[in-house]
Motif scaffolding. Structure first.
Motif, PDB file in Angstrom:
ATOM      1  N   PRO A   1      43.249  60.822  22.828  1.00 39.50           N
ATOM      2  CA  PRO A   1      43.672  62.102  22.236  1.00 39.50           C
ATOM      3  C   PRO A   1      43.733  62.029  20.707  1.00 39.50           C
ATOM      4  O   PRO A   1      43.705  63.059  20.037  1.00 39.50           O
ATOM      5  N   GLU A   2      43.798  60.810  20.159  1.00 47.08           N
ATOM      6  CA  GLU A   2      43.884  60.630  18.711  1.00 47.08           C
ATOM      7  C   GLU A   2      42.509  60.504  18.055  1.00 47.08           C
ATOM      8  O   GLU A   2      42.410  60.208  16.854  1.00 47.08           O
ATOM      9  N   ALA A   3      41.438  60.711  18.819  1.00 48.25           N
ATOM     10  CA  ALA A   3      40.083  60.504  18.277  1.00 48.25           C
ATOM     11  C   ALA A   3      39.873  61.275  16.975  1.00 48.25           C
ATOM     12  O   ALA A   3      40.420  62.375  16.801  1.00 48.25           O
ATOM     13  N   ASN A   4      39.087  60.699  16.080  1.00 47.90           N
ATOM     14  CA  ASN A   4      38.824  61.346  14.783  1.00 47.90           C
ATOM     15  C   ASN A   4      37.929  62.559  14.945  1.00 47.90           C
ATOM     16  O   ASN A   4      37.998  63.503  14.155  1.00 47.90           O
ATOM     17  N   ALA A   5      37.067  62.517  15.935  1.00 47.11           N
ATOM     18  CA  ALA A   5      36.192  63.664  16.205  1.00 47.11           C
ATOM     19  C   ALA A   5      36.039  63.780  17.710  1.00 47.11           C
ATOM     20  O   ALA A   5      35.923  62.771  18.412  1.00 47.11           O
ATOM     21  N   LYS A   6      36.069  65.043  18.187  1.00 51.03           N
ATOM     22  CA  LYS A   6      35.932  65.289  19.626  1.00 51.03           C
ATOM     23  C   LYS A   6      34.894  66.368  19.837  1.00 51.03           C
ATOM     24  O   LYS A   6      35.014  67.458  19.243  1.00 51.03           O
ATOM     25  N   LEU A   7      33.939  66.074  20.667  1.00 51.41           N
ATOM     26  CA  LEU A   7      32.940  67.092  21.005  1.00 51.41           C
ATOM     27  C   LEU A   7      33.075  67.429  22.479  1.00 51.41           C
ATOM     28  O   LEU A   7      33.264  66.531  23.306  1.00 51.41           O
TER      29      LEU A   7
END
Ligand code: DC
Length: 208
Positions: free
Chosen positions: A120-126
């Motif tokens: 959930p802390e990812a820098n970018a989410k696609l």
């Protein structure tokens, strides 16, 4: 840097995730392959993929399974979707995904619950989508190119069924994270979708 790529089957998420890993020099994990290995191992042990205890027993699969071409088949994809509804299976596969995500330098992971549960802390989410028809057409063409004779209608029905199971389950259902960028690839070539994905990730990590 962690990049999360989620989406339904045949949306193009795997190709996009691999391209992002290459672009940003990060290791890549296809988490669907783990569920596929469990589905395959259950079937091989003559277990019932819908039974949580049978599916859980298959979670200690031999890593050599991950290289089997059969893991990529539609049949194994269906089994994977069935075993993935069990919370105990998701829990059993959790540690491995977290360890991959937490390696120094970061990683790209693709799946169904990466942006919502695994990272959930990812820098970018696609969140990569495409219409069911576009996805069935892609699968149909891939199979024809391999010399198989698929039925388009069966393929479409399978995709719709898998979407419903993956999105409708209680444990970590397929859904975009609130802060994910949506990328609909229905009308895009692979090259255009990859370009767009790279742009979206760059915008996120550069804070635009
Ligand atoms: O991405 P794929 O088609 O290889 O995934 C196969 C199945 O595995 C998919 O239908 C649902 C399940 N899966 C999941 O529940 N969570 C993930 N992170 C990845 C896959």
């Amino acid at each position: 840097m962690i990049i999360a790529v989620d989406g339904p089957s045949a949306s193009g998420k795997g190709t996009i995730a691999r391209a992002l890993a290459q672009e940003f020099g990060l290791p890549y994990l296809d988490t669907g392959l783990l569920y596929r290995a469990v589905g395959y191992a259950v079937a091989r042990a003559c277990g019932d993929p819908d039974k949580e205890s049978d599916a859980l027993a298959a979670c200690g699969f031999d890593d050599a399974l991950l290289d089997l071409p059969d893991l990529r088949s539609e049949t194994t994809g269906g089994l994977a979707s069935r075993v993935s509804v069990h919370p105990a299976v998701r829990e059993a596969l959790l540690e491995r995904q977290l360890a991959f995500k937490n390696q120094i330098g970061g990683a790209v992971l693709d799946g169904r619950d990466i942006g919502t549960v695994i990272a959930p802390e990812a820098n970018a989410k696609l969140f990569v989508t495409a219409s069911a028809e576009a996805r069935a057409t892609r699968r149909f063409n891939e199979m024809k190119a391999k010399g198989e004779q698929p039925s388009f209608d069966n393929m479409l029905a399978d995709i719709i069924k898998r979407d419903a199971r993956d999105s409708g389950r209680a444990a970590a259902p397929l859904k975009p994270a609130q802060d994910a960028d949506l990328l609909d690839t229905s009308e895009m070539t692979i090259a255009a979708a990859v370009r767009q994905a790279i742009m979206l990730v760059r915008d996120r990590i550069e804070g635009r």
